[in-house]
Write an enzyme that holds these catalytic residues in place. Sequence first.
Site, mmCIF file in Angstrom:
data_model
loop_
_atom_site.group_PDB
_atom_site.id
_atom_site.type_symbol
_atom_site.label_atom_id
_atom_site.label_comp_id
_atom_site.label_asym_id
_atom_site.label_seq_id
_atom_site.Cartn_x
_atom_site.Cartn_y
_atom_site.Cartn_z
ATOM 1 N N ASP A 97 90.456 -23.197 -50.925
ATOM 2 C CA ASP A 97 91.278 -22.008 -50.847
ATOM 3 C C ASP A 97 90.421 -20.787 -51.168
ATOM 4 O O ASP A 97 89.666 -20.795 -52.136
ATOM 5 C CB ASP A 97 92.406 -22.104 -51.890
ATOM 6 C CG ASP A 97 93.767 -21.919 -51.267
ATOM 7 O OD1 ASP A 97 94.028 -20.810 -50.770
ATOM 8 O OD2 ASP A 97 94.557 -22.872 -51.284
ATOM 9 N N ASP A 204 93.988 -17.339 -48.247
ATOM 10 C CA ASP A 204 95.266 -16.950 -48.840
ATOM 11 C C ASP A 204 95.688 -15.544 -48.419
ATOM 12 O O ASP A 204 94.867 -14.612 -48.434
ATOM 13 C CB ASP A 204 95.104 -17.001 -50.371
ATOM 14 C CG ASP A 204 96.415 -16.910 -51.119
ATOM 15 O OD1 ASP A 204 97.237 -17.825 -50.981
ATOM 16 O OD2 ASP A 204 96.611 -15.915 -51.849
ATOM 17 N N GLU A 257 96.344 -17.968 -43.979
ATOM 18 C CA GLU A 257 97.765 -17.897 -44.291
ATOM 19 C C GLU A 257 98.169 -16.465 -44.013
ATOM 20 O O GLU A 257 97.694 -15.543 -44.676
ATOM 21 C CB GLU A 257 98.044 -18.254 -45.751
ATOM 22 C CG GLU A 257 99.535 -18.293 -46.036
ATOM 23 C CD GLU A 257 99.902 -17.944 -47.465
ATOM 24 O OE1 GLU A 257 100.954 -18.396 -47.924
ATOM 25 O OE2 GLU A 257 99.151 -17.200 -48.124
ATOM 26 N N HIS A 326 102.534 -26.267 -50.717
ATOM 27 C CA HIS A 326 102.846 -26.102 -52.136
ATOM 28 C C HIS A 326 103.792 -24.935 -52.414
ATOM 29 O O HIS A 326 104.162 -24.710 -53.561
ATOM 30 C CB HIS A 326 101.537 -25.896 -52.909
ATOM 31 C CG HIS A 326 100.859 -24.608 -52.516
ATOM 32 N ND1 HIS A 326 100.351 -24.407 -51.251
ATOM 33 C CD2 HIS A 326 100.656 -23.461 -53.197
ATOM 34 C CE1 HIS A 326 99.853 -23.177 -51.184
ATOM 35 N NE2 HIS A 326 100.018 -22.590 -52.359
ATOM 36 N N ASP A 327 104.150 -24.172 -51.390
ATOM 37 C CA ASP A 327 105.073 -23.045 -51.560
ATOM 38 C C ASP A 327 106.463 -23.329 -50.990
ATOM 39 O O ASP A 327 107.365 -22.500 -51.131
ATOM 40 C CB ASP A 327 104.547 -21.800 -50.819
ATOM 41 C CG ASP A 327 103.272 -21.241 -51.421
ATOM 42 O OD1 ASP A 327 103.037 -21.431 -52.628
ATOM 43 O OD2 ASP A 327 102.522 -20.599 -50.662
HETATM 44 O O1 TEU Z 1 101.404 -17.471 -50.718
HETATM 45 C C1 TEU Z 1 101.850 -16.265 -50.185
HETATM 46 C C2 TEU Z 1 103.260 -16.156 -49.705
HETATM 47 O O2 TEU Z 1 103.549 -15.247 -49.001
HETATM 48 C C3 TEU Z 1 104.379 -17.060 -50.012
HETATM 49 O O3 TEU Z 1 104.370 -18.261 -49.397
HETATM 50 C C4 TEU Z 1 104.623 -17.094 -51.492
HETATM 51 O O4 TEU Z 1 104.389 -18.365 -51.987
HETATM 52 C C5 TEU Z 1 106.019 -16.748 -51.867
HETATM 53 O O5 TEU Z 1 106.824 -17.824 -51.578
HETATM 54 C C6 TEU Z 1 106.583 -15.518 -51.312
HETATM 55 O O6 TEU Z 1 107.964 -15.483 -51.607
HETATM 56 C C7 TEU Z 1 100.098 -17.599 -51.169
HETATM 57 C C8 TEU Z 1 99.927 -18.910 -51.899
HETATM 58 O O7 TEU Z 1 100.137 -19.972 -51.014
HETATM 59 C C9 TEU Z 1 100.844 -18.934 -53.077
HETATM 60 O O8 TEU Z 1 100.847 -20.160 -53.747
HETATM 61 C C10 TEU Z 1 100.419 -17.823 -54.005
HETATM 62 O O9 TEU Z 1 101.319 -17.705 -55.071
HETATM 63 C C11 TEU Z 1 100.318 -16.480 -53.289
HETATM 64 O O10 TEU Z 1 99.689 -16.552 -52.019
HETATM 65 C C12 TEU Z 1 99.506 -15.520 -54.106
HETATM 66 O O11 TEU Z 1 98.171 -15.923 -54.133
#
Ligand code: TEU
Length: 558
Positions: A97, A204, A257, A326-327
């Site tokens: 990442d 990210d 992402e 993971h989100d």
């Molecule tokens: O995620 C960014 C993001 O936009 C979303 O998926 C976020 O998890 C959130 O749900 C918005 O409501 C990335 C990473 O995958 C996430 O784990 C981090 O927390 C985020 O960036 C910040 O680095």
Amino acid sequence: MSKWWQERVVYQIYPRSFQDTNGDGIGDIPGIISRLDLLKDLGIGIIWLSPVYPSPNADYGYDISDYKGIHPDFGTMADMEKLIAEAEKRDIKIIMDLVINHTSDEHPWFQASRDKASPYRDYYIWRPGRESPGPGRQGKPPNNWTSFFGEGAWEYDEKSGEYYLHLFAKKQPDLNWHNPKVFEEVKDIMRFWLDKGIAGFRCDVINILYKTSLKDGRKKLALTGSEYYLSQEGTHEILRRLRREVLDSYDCFTVGETVFVTTETAKDLCGQDRGELDMIFSFEHMETDQYFVKWFKRKFHAGRFARTITKWQQAIDWNANYLENHDQPRCVSRFGDDEKFWDKSAKLLCILLLTLKGTPFIYQGQEIGMTNFDFTSMDEIRDVESHNIYRLAEKLHFPARVRWNMIRATSRDNARTPMQWDAGPGAGFTAGEPWLGINKNHEVINMAAQLDDPASIRSLYKAMIRIRNMSDILKYGSFEPLKITRRLFAYKRVLDGKALTILLNFSSSCVNTGFTGEALLSNYADKFDTDALDRPGTAFAGRLRPWEAVILKAGDAR
Ligand code: TEU
Ligand code: CA
């Protein structure tokens, strides 16, 4: 023409929840090494490792305090080097990442930057308060932007008497991408890992790096200010330069992402002629079960979901396909049925993911059909986003039950509960106290129960990965939608006059599809063979059972 990262299936590891080896309740790198043979057996060719760098864990690793180190919870740099070497022995590549929109507030750059005279001051975005009557007075935040985690996007720092911008948690200050020194630092970090044998990066929130202005934004329910940083030309330029000046010298790839992209803005980020990213994760299919923001759930509608996937399949040459990470909540709980048709619907989602065009990404636990958590209160939740949103909803006077239902359905902790390896007390994840609760259903849903069962979800993933790896139609065939209703998603993959038809019944009743032919594979089979596509199939009369997924031979493409 084809690239290795188009030929392989990716498996995402969230290290904290994968495998603990020393009983501290936290997954670690030796744990990952101990599971490499199992991942090889699954057939994957690339691992995406969520952050393993030192971090105060305000956002579990997405707040980095040292880009060239390993968090002691996860092990040492020697462990990391061993992981890379052991993976390589098994022909598995590793991508890491790359979190470069922000750092941790505990990163030495930020600590130095709090001093107005420091050469690091300009690494971050500092502004004085508005309407502040004099020096040392806080005043109001510099603009009206709001963060991704539901709070304001500015935090006042006593030490320097100014505010800093953070688009995520307040412990995640945004880097200043107008500063050429930041760019040079990031190049150096990327080379550091590529030189260690890393095969690329998952980047990210990569389309929000460059902020064109800090003016007040148009007021919105979420992300006020985003018109000044989503996919701006400055970001495109940064991506092209990172490609030219770093990535082009290595045999590697990037998956970005990218938040709030449309098929049009996506093309500018990952179009083959653009020289920016190799592929991107888009979110539109993940937003089909929500109203505007993810906290407002809307009933899942398979037709809306299928139409969105179809749109992206047709618009983008090479997609990064995923149903979980993971989100996101677990896909079987969200797009399938995690009760009566748990097994069949998890298998249907497997067939969907592995038959789309693009690189498939499987998230840990997805291959055994792990479900959303069974927590009962906020005390069991660790995720900063969930707590922030819960507090915000409280401020807005949402009743407690509504608040809890919002969190239960959408919390990122749904995907972060420890990997369920076996039915024992620590689920085979840990001998100690796990950092986040283990789902009680691990007694039924676990790897040990599925590994040697030829009819298990895991056995289907294993078969489908091999089938995809061997099938040029599934890898390179065009995607052609055939029929989409509220329950049925039917499409064809076509290459050189040969074709496969995929029929998916997203419902718990039978569906007459109107398609007949020779069925090569069904998720109702009692064993899954890797040569399924090469053998004669069985007659298919058109009717799908509940949550049935079938691959038909379609010799004549047109
Ligand atoms: O995620 C960014 C993001 O936009 C979303 O998926 C976020 O998890 C959130 O749900 C918005 O409501 C990335 C990473 O995958 C996430 O784990 C981090 O927390 C985020 O960036 C910040 O680095
Ligand atoms: Ca551990």
